[in-house]
Design a protein around this motif. Structure first.
Motif, short mmCIF file in Angstrom:
data_model
loop_
_atom_site.label_atom_id
_atom_site.label_comp_id
_atom_site.label_asym_id
_atom_site.label_seq_id
_atom_site.Cartn_x
_atom_site.Cartn_y
_atom_site.Cartn_z
N LEU A 261 63.78 55.14 13.85
CA LEU A 261 62.86 55.46 14.81
C LEU A 261 62.90 54.61 16.22
N THR A 295 59.69 64.81 20.23
CA THR A 295 58.81 64.32 19.29
C THR A 295 57.61 65.52 19.29
N PRO A 303 54.73 59.22 12.81
CA PRO A 303 56.21 58.25 12.89
C PRO A 303 56.84 58.84 11.53
N ALA A 307 60.66 60.66 11.38
CA ALA A 307 61.82 60.17 10.46
C ALA A 307 62.43 61.16 9.52
#
Length: 492
Positions: A261, A295, A303, A307
């Protein structure tokens, strides 16, 4: 280890008249029995449970001429030359102890599928892009399948997801490539698989009662890297996954590809100013990177889910998929139910169902996605401890509402490490406790908060499974909205 799998071949590779015992029915055992019978093997299926569903499955197999023994999963049928097991059977099961004594090989259904893929005349064997990890396997595998589909490839998400690999391998229409989710159970019984590329997403204590130790669990996860041809994808935030790559025996030229990240190093996938980028499969990975998606293209953009998207993108790019297909596939992907799914937003409060967060590792990722949380947690701890989870999440918690058989373990961890967090503990363990918990959470939440069901526990103390738990949470949230609407329209 008792029941240790063998990767050596059989004297009779075409299976004709081979005496095979299939351990277990269900989504793995039934296709295995049918496939082996069709290949000419003499198949006996054993299953310890003899319920209504098992009797129906047995009748279907017996109609084909397959022998089925219900209520006895411990005795090895006389003359057995090979055991093919469903993934859930423990290595120390009496059936496998007897097989080991007799020198009988034990394969899982995944091992069988891998070997049969080479025996389909006139049909090329589809490469496997394989995914494992403690959490995120299903989401990543389905993201990968969406990307491969967007690239115009005939593919399917198979394996631990519930679609039998055998059905995919033996189907009439060949696939170009398969996105394969593999559990630690399946990997234990699959010594010969050699994926095109594979990823281990993360590692945390889980299923230790089955494997016997964290070391054994980790070793079985690491099997997925053996013989990889192009890429071993690992999580830069989890050093143990990188260690597994270093120890793997891979094809010459296979590369270690990290995902992170943070900003990517050469040979990594990572984030730069909200952009998912590839710095691995580009001509000049030292000085350049390829934009793949934003994103905002990831649903949901939490998050840990970003990933997952990076890992899926790495496997797809290892297979040669163009960047545009990565973006298109991620945009098309829709997560399964009960995985960090937004149920409603009302009065500035967001309600999120992550009932699939059945262990502390998954709950930690879920809690990290929101800044201010009223946390609904509890259930069956399965031997877990909650201190690290609470320590890492304490500053995000406005309140905690605890239900389930092992709720006291979470309460005690909160008392030790987050005494400032108000805790409401509901003693009832019937399914109606969920509606009560939702009502308490509404009273504790403020505008801007997220009420998050991330139990960090299994569900079977109160619910049939995590799906029912999530459904009851969502229904209780919807009823709150209906009740509020009724109150607002009441007249004297």
């Amino acid at each position: 280890m008792t029941g240790e799998p063998s990767g050596e071949g059989l004297a009779n590779p075409d299976f004709t008249d081979l005496r095979v015992t299939v351990a277990g029915l269900g989504v793995s055992g039934v296709p295995a029995a049918k496939a082996l019978h069709a290949l000419g093997a003499r198949v006996t299926v054993v299953n310890g449970v003899a319920g209504e569903q098992q009797r129906a499955e047995a009748a279907e197999l017996e109609a084909l001429g397959i022998t089925v023994r219900l209520g006895d999963g411990a005795t090895l049928p006389e003359g057995t030359e090979l055991v093919v097991t469903a993934p859930g059977w423990k290595p120390g099961s009496p059936l496998f102890t007897a097989a080991a004594r007799a020198g009988v090989r034990i394969w899982g259904d995944v091992e069988l599928a891998w070997r049969l893929r080479e025996l389909q005349p006139g049909k090329p064997a589809a490469p496997w892009l394989a995914v494992t990890g403690t959490n995120g396997k299903t989401t990543t595998t389905r993201m990968l399948a969406a990307i491969l589909t967007a690239a115009g490839l005939r593919t399917a998400a198979v394996g631990n997801i519930g679609v039998s690999l055998l059905d995919a391998v033996l189907g009439d229409e060949p696939y170009d490539v398969l996105a394969v989710e593999l559990s630690s159970y399946q990997l234990h019984w699959a010594p010969s698989i050699r994926p095109h590329s594979a990823a281990v997403l993360n590692l945390a204590p889980d299923h230790l009662d089955w494997h016997g130790s964290m070391a054994a669990y980790t070793a079985d996860k690491g099997r997925i890297y053996q013989g990889n041809q192009v890429a071993c994808v690992y999580n830069r935030a989890d050093p143990e996954t990188e260690r597994l790559v270093r120890e793997a025996d891979v094809e010459e030229g296979c590369r270690a590809i990290g995902f992170t990240l943070d900003a990517p190093r050469p040979s990594d996938f990572g984030l730069v100013d909200g952009i998912l980028v590839d710095r691995a499969f580009v001509d000049d990975r030292v000085n350049s990177a390829q934009e793949l998606a934003e994103t905002a293209d990831v649903n949901p953009p939490a998050p840990h889910n970003i990933a997952n998207a990076l890992a899926a993108a790495a496997l797809a790019r290892a297979y040669g998929v163009e960047p545009a297909a990565v973006r298109e596939g991620l945009r098309a992907f829709r997560p399964d139910a009960h995985r960090i799914a937004e149920v409603a937003t009302r009065d500035g409060i967001t309600w999120v169902d992550d009932s699939k967060a059945t262990n502390t590792h998954a709950a930690e990722a879920s809690l990290a996605a929101y800044p201010s949380i009223v946390w609904l947690a509890g259930g069956l701890a399965k031997g877990a401890v909650f201190d690290d989870l609470v320590l890492k999440s304490a500053d995000r918690l406005r309140a905690a509402v605890l239900i389930g058989a092992d709720r006291a373990l979470i309460r005690e961890a909160l008392a030790r490490h987050a005494p400032q967090v108000p805790v409401v503990e509901l003693g009832r363990t019937d399914t109606g406790a969920m509606a009560a918990a939702v009502a308490v959470a509404r009273d504790r939440a403020q505008p801007g908060d997220t009420v998050l069901l991330a139990p960090a526990c299994a569900s079977m103390d109160m619910f049939a499974n995590y799906n029912q738990r999530g459904d009851m949470f969502a229904e209780a949230v919807r009823r709150l909205g209906a009740d509020d609407s009724d109150e607002s329209t009441d007249t004297p």
